[in-house]
Design an enzyme around this catalytic site. Structure first.
Site, PDB file in Angstrom:
ATOM      1  N   ASP A  95       0.795  -1.229   0.000  1.00  0.00           N
ATOM      2  CA  ASP A  95       0.000   0.000   0.000  1.00  0.00           C
ATOM      3  C   ASP A  95       0.831   1.285   0.000  1.00  0.00           C
ATOM      4  OD1 ASP A  95       1.050  -0.105   2.545  1.00  0.00           O
ATOM      5  OD2 ASP A  95      -0.857  -0.014   3.604  1.00  0.00           O
ATOM      6  N   HIS A  96       2.109   1.208   0.338  1.00  0.00           N
ATOM      7  CA  HIS A  96       2.917   2.418   0.504  1.00  0.00           C
ATOM      8  C   HIS A  96       3.635   2.860  -0.771  1.00  0.00           C
ATOM      9  CE1 HIS A  96       2.191   2.325   4.752  1.00  0.00           C
ATOM     10  NE2 HIS A  96       3.138   3.199   5.023  1.00  0.00           N
ATOM     11  N   ASP A 160       3.825  -0.893  11.416  1.00  0.00           N
ATOM     12  CA  ASP A 160       3.331   0.426  11.061  1.00  0.00           C
ATOM     13  C   ASP A 160       2.698   1.004  12.310  1.00  0.00           C
ATOM     14  OD1 ASP A 160       2.395   2.044   8.266  1.00  0.00           O
ATOM     15  OD2 ASP A 160       1.213   2.451  10.070  1.00  0.00           O
ATOM     16  N   ARG A 450      -1.555  12.555  10.095  1.00  0.00           N
ATOM     17  CA  ARG A 450      -0.353  13.343  10.387  1.00  0.00           C
ATOM     18  C   ARG A 450      -0.255  14.542   9.455  1.00  0.00           C
ATOM     19  NH1 ARG A 450       3.195   8.094  11.515  1.00  0.00           N
ATOM     20  NH2 ARG A 450       2.566   7.842  13.683  1.00  0.00           N
ATOM     21  N   SER A 645       6.133   7.617  12.679  1.00  0.00           N
ATOM     22  CA  SER A 645       6.046   6.290  12.093  1.00  0.00           C
ATOM     23  C   SER A 645       6.848   5.262  12.879  1.00  0.00           C
ATOM     24  CB  SER A 645       6.554   6.344  10.650  1.00  0.00           C
ATOM     25  OG  SER A 645       6.750   5.057  10.125  1.00  0.00           O
ATOM     26  N   ARG A 647       8.772   3.206  11.464  1.00  0.00           N
ATOM     27  CA  ARG A 647       9.850   2.779  10.554  1.00  0.00           C
ATOM     28  C   ARG A 647      11.175   2.562  11.280  1.00  0.00           C
ATOM     29  NH1 ARG A 647       9.401   8.448   7.398  1.00  0.00           N
ATOM     30  NH2 ARG A 647       7.262   7.789   7.628  1.00  0.00           N
TER      31      ARG A 647
END
Length: 756
Positions: A95-96, A160, A450, A645, A647
């Site tokens: 999806d990213h 995520d 965000r 995030s 990440r």
């Protein structure tokens, strides 16, 4: 029928006994959050009453979910774990890596062309290790999880930060870094500090222009971006039970913006309705059998002050629609005050874009309510003044809203429907081409979660405001930030003064959900013969080499890389947007390390002093020079460092380049864990004022690093350019297991050693 129904039934079978045992041991009624936590202890038994905010506890999550940007690094690490398949149900969602530009069809074709190497890698590695694969266009991870995998009382982790969305179905769902996911996928316990508990009592009932999004916007106003750190937020009260399941998901989703470990709601009829509507009657039936265990004990909600560490009360009858921003999700302004605030702060009143959808607000209910406003554009002879876009959350939602005519309604007002993907919400929006960095000052409104600087379009001069889909749609129609649809009118094509009617919609589609191809690809039962190919000359993918332990002697004579000033999120440490294409190639993506952080000494980004040459240059280039010279470095930061995030690249990149320690006033939870997992030192100033003692040409010596131990601060000798010295105490939260990660070089190295 639900995915993994046998696993869910096993969880429910053990749930009552584990909760009863925990209640007896703790000696009081339990919150829902506590029930789920105690029911998911790694050893399956409750042997002690854990201290909130202090005790590290091993848990056994039920499942793992990964999105494509973070899945690359997580799966590259898992390949080193020596396991033939994942130990718990796991999924990967693409999806990213789908950039929004012209519209869903063309954007998806382009993504499959430009990122096919990554998608092929993810599909093959999923096939090999028994992982469910959701192909590009299937939808955003959190919406797909809510529709297919989330279940009341469950525990899941995801790579995520908005994994917390599944709290809308009564889960404890927590965002983590990839190394944490590898632990669980490899059949290892997952460690978490037992969270504190914040209770939010919702009285009254939402109506009119006020939406579930406004609840979390108000909570963000109250708690700020760090007020939920280390805590689970549990919502309850008549306002909670009167809300839709997807509305609950919206609230939980954006709980990540206050730093909360996760958020959740007790099981109720709205969850039952949603499960049945999404073809999971078997889960709904199983949940009903233990329903009292899937919410807090009655005494908890009757006297919440006795059982929560903090209690917030919000009256939904009087709650006003809000817009939060710009540049931070906790700057809340009621819509009635926005005009005044905008003029006081010189915010551009003209709104260039209104964007709805994303993982936060892309349910059928959200879209149908926004569509009711879009329909009024033609009915009342209006014109939409701002550009308007819609990002559906899943192919199931997109197909259903198309069948029910809502996409036609949006097209009729000139809207653009983007692909079922993250798109503008994560910076995957080609709004300016290559000219984003010096774009014009402008205002946009969106229903995302965000709104950090450059987050949506890469333009530091874009002021982004967060609101509900309904409010965003109304403002896009009006084209002005100071438009209050509750009180203000618009002039139509006939010169008449008209007022928008209140939004109306459906909790669930009256004709039921429908979809032709949801986008799911099941893995092979035996993937041992599947070959995972990574080209040696690939710019997108790179097989990992284990990190070497950071030797004590290398922590002497360290240099300062950067002293970050103010907010330093994971977007500042490892930007998304166009950099997403390198998420599977550690060395290439390391070239964006800390390029968004503001240097405290010159207030510039990506411009730091190289102490070896005395010259100034980019952060990655400077760090590579230190690495070539065999010198370890230190990063210094302010409060809530690593906010945003999940990440783990924001930890892996500095580690790869030779950063050994990060010293800040305070950390965001996920980032602190990510640093620990990669074998780095994550430290906080014992005295926050010591931040001011750090100078541009400083050298650092960890004088007692060989005595690194739990509950024992480290001593840092700071040697200034003139030869003077300061001694700083640095606190840490490492336990014995985490210190082993440091000594072995990473948590993954420990797993490999144990499996050798």
């Amino acid at each position: 029928m639900a995915f993994d129904i046998d696993m869910i039934k096993e969880v429910y079978k053990a749930f009552p006994g584990r909760v009863d045992a925990a209640r007896e041991l703790v000696g009081r009624p339990l919150t829902l959050s506590e029930k789920i936590l105690y029911a998911h202890l790694w050893d399956g038994k409750t042997s002690q009453a854990f201290v909130r905010g202090k005790d590290y506890v091993d848990f056994a999550p039920d499942r793992v979910a990964c999105q494509d940007a973070t899945a690359q690094m997580a799966l590259l690490q898992f390949m080193h774990a020596g396991k033939p398949s994942v130990a718990v149900p796991t999924t990967v969602h693409c999806d990213h890596l789908i950039q929004a530009k012209v519209g869903a069809k063309k954007d998806l074709i382009r993504a499959n062309e430009t990122s096919n190497e990554v998608f092929d890698f993810l599909e093959s590695v999923s096939n090999k290790y028994g992982i469910g694969f959701w192909k590009p266009g299937a939808g955003i991870i959190h919406q797909v999880v809510l529709e297919n995998y989330a279940f009341p009382g469950g525990m899941m982790i995801g790579t995520d930060s908005h994994t917390v969305n599944a709290g809308g179905l009564g889960m404890v769902a927590i965002g983590v870094g990839g190394a944490d996911a590898v632990d669980v996928m490899a059949g290892m316990p997952w460690e978490l500090k037992f969270p504190k508990l914040i209770g939010v009592k919702l009285t009254g009932k939402l109506s009119g222009w006020t939406a579930p999004k406004d609840v979390i916007l108000k909570v963000a106003d109250i708690l700020t971006v760090k007020g939920g750190t280390g805590a689970i937020i549990e919502y309850f009260g008549e306002g909670a039970t009167s809300m839709s399941c997807t509305g609950k998901g919206t609230i939980c989703n954006m709980g990540a913006e206050v730093g909360a470990t996760t958020s959740t709601f007790g099981y109720d009829d709205s969850m039952d309705r949603y499960l049945r509507a999404t073809d999971r009657a078997d889960v709904a039936d199983a949940a009903k059998e233990i329903a009292p265990y899937l919410t807090a004990d009655p005494a908890v909600y009757q006297e919440p002050e006795k059982y929560f560490d903090q209690v917030i009360e919000i009256d939904l009858d009087t709650l006003e629609p809000h817009l939060n921003g710009p540049f931070t999700p906790d700057l809340a302004t009621p819509i009635s005050k926005m005009g005044e605030a905008a003029r006081e702060n010189d915010w551009p009143l003209r709104v260039e874009y209104g964007l709805i959808g994303s993982c936060t607000n892309s349910s059928y209910e959200d879209i149908s309510r926004a569509a009711s406003l879009a329909q009024q554009v033609s009915d009342k002879k209006l014109k939409t003044k701002s550009n308007f876009t819609i990002t559906p959350g899943s192919e199931q939602v997109r197909y259903t809203i198309e069948r029910d005519g809502y996409i036609d309604t949006f097209n009729n007002i000139g809207a653009t429907v983007f692909a079922n993907a993250c798109g503008p919400c994560i910076g995957m929006w080609d709004r300016y081409g290559d000219n984003a960095s010096d774009g014009p000052r402008n205002t946009i409104v969106h229903s995302f979660n965000r709104n950090f600087a450059k987050r949506a379009d890469g333009n530091p001069n874009t002021l982004a405001f967060v609101g509900s889909p309904e409010l965003v749609t109304a403002i896009a129609i009006a084209g002005r930030l100071d438009f209050n649809p509750i009180t203000d009118t618009l002039i139509n094509e006939d010169g008449e003064e008209v007022k928008l009617d209140e939004p109306r919609g459906y909790e669930l589609p009256p004709k039921g959900f429908a979809v032709e191809d949801a986008g799911y690809v099941a893995p092979k039962e035996d993937g041992s013969s599947v070959e995972v190919k990574v080209a040696g000359d690939s710019e997108r993918l790179q097989l990992l080499d284990p990190f070497e332990p950071i030797a004590p002697e290398s922590l002497q004579g360290m240099k300062l890389l950067i002293k970050a000033f103010g907010k330093c999120t994971t977007d500042h440490i490892s930007m998304a947007g166009p950099w997403l294409r390198f998420r599977g190639h550690l060395d290439n993506i390391a070239n964006n390390t800390l390029i968004g952080a503001v240097n405290a000494f010159n207030k510039k980004t990506n411009f730091v002093k190289n102490q070896l040459t005395g010259e100034y240059g980019g952060v990655p280039d400077t760090q590579r020079a230190y690495k070539a010279a065999g010198i370890k470095t230190l990063v210094v930061g302010d409060h809530n460092y690593g906010e945003g995030s999940s990440r783990e690249h924001a930890a892996m990149q500095p580690r790869h380049l030779g950063v050994a320690a990060v010293l800040v006033k305070s950390f965001a939870r996920i980032h602190e864990t990510n640093l620990k997992k990669q074998g780095m030192l994550a430290l906080t100033f014992a005295d926050e004022s010591d931040y001011d003692k750090i100078q541009e040409d400083d050298t650092f010596n960890f004088t007692d690093i060989r005595d690194f131990a739990p509950d024992k601060p480290l001593t840092l000798e700071v040697v200034h350019q003139d030869g003077s010295k300061d001694t700083i105490k640095a606190n840490h939260t490492y336990n014995a297991t985490q210190i082993a990660w440091f000594r072995e070089g990473s948590a993954l190295n420990v797993i490999k050693k144990e499996n050798a």
